[in-house]
Design an enzyme around this catalytic site. Structure first.
Site, PDB file in Angstrom:
ATOM      1  CB  SER A   1      -0.904   0.005   1.231  1.00  0.00           C
ATOM      2  OG  SER A   1      -0.128   0.303   2.377  1.00  0.00           O
ATOM      3  CE  LYS A   2      -0.278   6.428  -3.451  1.00  0.00           C
ATOM      4  NZ  LYS A   2       0.863   6.222  -4.309  1.00  0.00           N
ATOM      5  NE  ARG A   3       0.477   0.655   6.045  1.00  0.00           N
ATOM      6  CZ  ARG A   3       1.134  -0.488   6.234  1.00  0.00           C
ATOM      7  NH1 ARG A   3       2.231  -0.502   6.935  1.00  0.00           N
ATOM      8  NH2 ARG A   3       0.670  -1.619   5.727  1.00  0.00           N
TER       9      ARG A   3
ATOM     10  N   GLY B   1       5.363   2.990   0.100  1.00  0.00           N
ATOM     11  CA  GLY B   1       6.003   3.741  -0.984  1.00  0.00           C
ATOM     12  C   GLY B   1       5.066   3.759  -2.173  1.00  0.00           C
TER      13      GLY B   1
ATOM     14  CD  GLU C   1       3.129   6.975  -6.935  1.00  0.00           C
ATOM     15  OE1 GLU C   1       3.589   7.440  -5.883  1.00  0.00           O
ATOM     16  OE2 GLU C   1       2.213   6.123  -6.964  1.00  0.00           O
TER      17      GLU C   1
END
Ligand code: GLU
Length: 471
Positions: A243-245, A247, A253
């Site tokens: 998840s975004k957590r 990276g 991106e």
């Protein structure tokens, strides 16, 4: 290869606004599988959710695919555009008695579930309309449900998960057409995969249970089942769902972080698939080696260090002009101005040594600073310290030696080393002011490499600018 045997794979993303790294890996596996076998790799946009399926969200997927170099065959298919065909198949299933019209209201279904819950029975809805005669059908809204078998088992032979069984008693009569006649995802996927000739469905294992339910539609239509390969999810380095957590989770991106597409492909291929101990490989090798047998059953963990490492190896192995092209695409992606022709020319000449030490395009740009800047070179605070009066004196004294040197690596080394020897100076005492003069930085490529790339006139000009500075 004959068409009848041709392998057809597909990626079928739902537009969510960006391309998830997991979708990219699934696309890559499908692409490798097809490309390594003279097959076709198709793209279908599952754009039936009209709110989320904006043109921008679809574009994000196309951009991600293109950046990764995952070219697809034929036109991308829009699932939404095929709704009439989905309805047609639902009607065929009705005619065959493999599906039925269900007039149960939401309230009735809720009441059924409530009662089942309190009696401790399965809450799978059992419609009273399953075996009702059409004569009893009211003039009211209905959904179309599949007539799922109630006894026995549904078995999926999955190329990754092995044999997976479901008790049919646990499968419900899923809805195929909603009351507004729109097809459900379950129906649309099967009809599209069948019509597109998909032979192998390689996708995330969050769809494994769907395979059991979707197989019911294949059987009811007498369509051959595709080979299923449900691949485990990608986890973060800590073993939790990526998840975004952890990276970045979006493909673009990674482009903006400056990873080369080839490095990204190599890394993603290794994320959940292996070929012996091979870590670094080319696309051609991946196409040749990729097989469903090599897909791991256990979920893969994202490893940023490994990505960096493979990325660096791909930068080093790439052809100079291809790297330049990709570097320019990177600059566009991060919304930096394109290189001027002079800059591009300089970078290309410097590429043989730049690429040896850069893991990403960001690092490459950083190392290329000396060809990207123009006179007068403004030294940064650290390198300015290497241009004190003593150092400037050294540069002034070095100048005639460079003026007379032959402009080759040997010639330049001879001139600088000879000068160092006669002056009793360590090479660093000359190299540091030279770095400051030529690049305005303390960490640069070798001074000889830089001088060779920018040439005699520019080198002497930069040295003269720096040596002449007061301070
Ligand atoms: N649209 C589905 C998704 O994005 C994929 C469906 C499939 O691969 O069968 O998860």
């Amino acid at each position: 290869m004959q068409d009848a045997e041709q392998i057809v794979t597909r990626i079928a993303p739902s537009p969510t606004g960006f391309m998830h790294i997991g979708t990219a890996r699934t696309a890559l596996f499908n692409w490798l599988y097809a490309r390594g076998r003279g097959g076709k790799f198709l793209l279908r946009i599952e754009d039936t959710d009209r709110e989320r399926s904006t043109p921008e969200a679809t574009d994000a997927i196309l951009r991600g695919m293109r950046w990764l170099g995952l070219d697809w065959d034929d036109e991308a298919v829009s699932q939404f555009a095929r709704a009439d065909r989905h309805v047609e198949v639902a009607n065929t299933l009705l005619e065959r008695g493999a599906a039925y019209k269900c007039f149960a209201t939401q309230e009735e279904i809720a009441a059924f579930r409530e009662e089942a819950r309190s009696a401790g029975r399965s809450t799978n809805f059992r419609s009273p309309w399953r075996d009702a005669s059409p004569d009893t059908h009211p003039d009211a809204p209905y959904v179309v449900r599949i007539k799922a078998p109630r006894d026995g088992e549904t078995v999926i032979e999955d190329a990754v998960q092995g044999t997976v069984r479901w008790k049919n008693a646990d499968l419900d009569d899923m809805v195929l057409l909603r009351s507004d006649s729109t097809p459900t995802y379950m129906l649309a996927v099967v009809v599209d995969d069948h019509d597109m000739g998909v032979t192998h469905v390689i996708r995330g294992d969050d769809h494994l249970a769907n395979a059991a339910r979707q197989s019911l539609i294949y059987h009811a239509m007498d369509w051959p089942l595709p080979v299923y390969a449900h691949i485990p999810l990608i986890l973060g380095p800590d073993g939790k769902k990526l998840s975004k957590r952890h990276g970045a989770t979006g493909v673009e991106e990674y482009q903006k972080m400056g990873y080369p597409a080839a490095g990204m492909r190599n890394y993603l291929a290794r994320l959940g698939w292996s070929h012996g101990d091979d870590e670094f490989f080319t696309d051609a090798q991946a196409r040749e080696w990729f097989d469903l047998d090599g897909i791991n059953k256990a979920a893969a963990r994202f490893d940023f260090k490994k990505l960096q490492n493979l990325s660096g190896q791909h930068v080093a192995a790439a052809e100079d002009s291809a790297l330049l092209t990709e570097l320019r695409a990177y600059l566009a992606a991060i919304q930096e101005p394109d290189l001027t022709e002079a800059q591009a020319d300089g970078v290309l000449r410097a590429m043989p040594f730049l690429k040896e030490r850069a893991k990403t395009f960001g690092e490459l740009v950083d190392k290329a600073h000396f060809v990207l800047t123009t006179r007068p070179i403004v030294p940064d605070a650290k390198s300015e310290k290497n241009l004190d009066s003593v150092s400037r004196g050294i540069l002034t004294e070095l100048t005639p030696h460079l003026q007379n040197a032959s402009w080759s690596r040997d010639g330049l080394e001879e001139a600088v080393n000879g000068f160092a020897e006669t002056k009793g100076l360590k090479l660093g005492k000359i190299a540091q002011p030279l770095r400051a003069a030529l690049a305005g930085r303390t960490a640069t490529p070798s001074v000889f490499d830089m001088m060779l790339v920018i040439g005699r006139e520019e080198t002497l000009g930069r040295i003269n600018d720096a040596a002449g500075q007061s301070g």
